[in-house]
Design an enzyme around this catalytic site. Structure first.
Site, PDB file in Angstrom:
ATOM      1  N   ASP A  30       0.959  -1.181  -0.171  1.00 40.47           N
ATOM      2  CA  ASP A  30      -0.053   0.026  -0.198  1.00 40.47           C
ATOM      3  C   ASP A  30       0.863   1.093  -0.167  1.00 40.47           C
ATOM      4  OD1 ASP A  30      -3.159   0.569   0.938  1.00 40.47           O
ATOM      5  OD2 ASP A  30      -1.899   2.238   1.092  1.00 40.47           O
ATOM      6  N   ASN A  87     -13.073  -3.640   2.532  1.00 36.61           N
ATOM      7  CA  ASN A  87     -13.743  -2.482   2.825  1.00 36.61           C
ATOM      8  C   ASN A  87     -15.048  -2.464   1.279  1.00 36.61           C
ATOM      9  OD1 ASN A  87     -12.628  -1.377   5.028  1.00 36.61           O
ATOM     10  ND2 ASN A  87     -11.287  -0.544   3.793  1.00 36.61           N
ATOM     11  N   GLY A  93     -15.763   2.900   3.969  1.00 31.74           N
ATOM     12  CA  GLY A  93     -14.306   3.930   3.681  1.00 31.74           C
ATOM     13  C   GLY A  93     -13.564   3.230   2.064  1.00 31.74           C
ATOM     14  N   HIS A 100      -9.949  -5.001  -3.383  1.00 30.56           N
ATOM     15  CA  HIS A 100      -8.627  -5.333  -2.586  1.00 30.56           C
ATOM     16  C   HIS A 100      -9.006  -5.531  -1.374  1.00 30.56           C
ATOM     17  CE1 HIS A 100      -9.856  -0.892  -2.336  1.00 30.56           C
ATOM     18  NE2 HIS A 100      -9.311  -0.925  -1.285  1.00 30.56           N
ATOM     19  N   LEU A 101      -8.070  -6.913  -0.946  1.00 29.72           N
ATOM     20  CA  LEU A 101      -8.177  -7.045   0.241  1.00 29.72           C
ATOM     21  C   LEU A 101      -6.831  -6.734   1.077  1.00 29.72           C
ATOM     22  CD1 LEU A 101      -8.464 -10.985   1.271  1.00 29.72           C
ATOM     23  CD2 LEU A 101      -7.090  -9.639   2.673  1.00 29.72           C
ATOM     24  N   HIS A 102      -7.004  -6.075   2.365  1.00 28.25           N
ATOM     25  CA  HIS A 102      -5.741  -5.390   2.803  1.00 28.25           C
ATOM     26  C   HIS A 102      -5.279  -6.480   3.801  1.00 28.25           C
ATOM     27  CE1 HIS A 102      -7.080  -0.856   2.633  1.00 28.25           C
ATOM     28  NE2 HIS A 102      -8.062  -1.217   2.161  1.00 28.25           N
TER      29      HIS A 102
HETATM   30  P1  AMP Z   1      -9.681   1.415   0.540  1.00 32.46           P
HETATM   31  O1  AMP Z   1     -10.175   2.436   1.353  1.00 32.46           O
HETATM   32  O2  AMP Z   1     -10.249   0.261   1.201  1.00 32.46           O
HETATM   33  O3  AMP Z   1     -10.558   1.710  -1.007  1.00 32.46           O
HETATM   34  O4  AMP Z   1      -8.276   1.261   0.355  1.00 32.46           O
HETATM   35  C1  AMP Z   1      -7.744   1.711  -0.904  1.00 32.46           C
HETATM   36  C2  AMP Z   1      -5.904   1.729  -0.374  1.00 32.46           C
HETATM   37  O5  AMP Z   1      -5.315   1.988  -1.775  1.00 32.46           O
HETATM   38  C3  AMP Z   1      -5.516   2.743   0.528  1.00 32.46           C
HETATM   39  O6  AMP Z   1      -5.005   2.064   1.597  1.00 32.46           O
HETATM   40  C4  AMP Z   1      -4.569   3.551  -0.391  1.00 32.46           C
HETATM   41  O7  AMP Z   1      -3.410   3.783   0.584  1.00 32.46           O
HETATM   42  C5  AMP Z   1      -4.199   2.406  -1.750  1.00 32.46           C
HETATM   43  N1  AMP Z   1      -3.588   2.916  -2.681  1.00 32.46           N
HETATM   44  C6  AMP Z   1      -4.315   3.991  -3.610  1.00 32.46           C
HETATM   45  N2  AMP Z   1      -3.643   4.094  -4.391  1.00 32.46           N
HETATM   46  C7  AMP Z   1      -2.593   3.452  -4.533  1.00 32.46           C
HETATM   47  C8  AMP Z   1      -1.342   3.115  -5.240  1.00 32.46           C
HETATM   48  N3  AMP Z   1      -1.147   3.760  -6.476  1.00 32.46           N
HETATM   49  N4  AMP Z   1      -0.456   2.042  -4.773  1.00 32.46           N
HETATM   50  C9  AMP Z   1      -0.473   1.525  -3.655  1.00 32.46           C
HETATM   51  N5  AMP Z   1      -1.690   1.746  -3.128  1.00 32.46           N
HETATM   52  C10 AMP Z   1      -2.547   2.600  -3.104  1.00 32.46           C
END
Ligand code: AMP
Ligand code: ZN
Length: 114
Positions: A30, A87, A93, A100-102
Site C-alpha cells: 500500500d 472495505n 471507507g 482489494h483485500l488489505h
Molecule cells: P480502501 O479505502 O479500502 O479503498 O483502500 C484503498 C487503498 O489503496 C488505500 O489504503 C490507499 O493507500 C491504497 N492506494 C491508493 N492508490 C495506491 C497506489 N497507487 N499504490 C498502492 N496503494 C494505493
C-alpha cells in the site's frame, strides 16, 4: 477498466511494489501504509466491490484469501498474527473501486476497528 488504477497495475501501466503474484491475483504494498506490513491483494479481473462477487466467483474469492495467507508467510506474520480487511462502499471507507483485500500486520491491532 482503462481508468482504474489497480487495473493499470495488472496491465503493467503502473509498477507497484509487488509482494506476490499468480495467474489470478496480484499483491503489492500500500502507498500509504497503516501498519509495518500493509499489502493489498487484488483479483486481476476487475470487480468494483465485493457486491459484484457471484457464486461462480467463489474460487476467485478463495484465491484472494489464500494469497493473503501467502503474503502473511512471506512477511513473517503467519504466527504473530495479521488482519485481513475488505472495505465495501462508502460507509466502510472504500476509496478505490477495484476489489482489494488489505493485509495488515507487524503491530498489535485494535478491536473493534474505528
Ligand atoms: P480502501 O479505502 O479500502 O479503498 O483502500 C484503498 C487503498 O489503496 C488505500 O489504503 C490507499 O493507500 C491504497 N492506494 C491508493 N492508490 C495506491 C497506489 N497507487 N499504490 C498502492 N496503494 C494505493
Ligand atoms: Zn480495476
Amino acid at each position: 477498466m482503462s481508468d482504474c488504477i489497480f487495473c493499470k497495475m495488472v496491465n503493467g501501466e503502473i509498477q507497484p511494489d509487488v509482494v506476490y503474484e499468480d495467474d489470478q491475483v496480484l499483491a503489492f504494498r500500500d502507498l500509504n501504509p497503516q501498519a509495518p506490513t500493509h499489502v493489498l491483494v487484488i483479483p486481476k479481473r476487475h470487480l468494483s466491490t465485493t457486491n459484484d462477487f457471484q457464486p461462480e466467483d467463489a474460487a476467485l474469492a478463495g484465491r484472494l484469501i489464500l494469497a493473503a495467507k501467502k503474503v502473511a508467510e512471506i512477511e513473517g506474520l503467519d504466527q504473530r498474527g495479521y488482519r485481513m480487511v475488505l472495505n465495501c462502499n462508502a460507509e466502510a471507507g472504500q476509496a478505490v473501486f477495484h476489489v482489494h483485500l488489505h493485509v495488515l500486520g507487524g503491530r498489535a491491532m485494535k478491536w473493534p476497528p474505528g
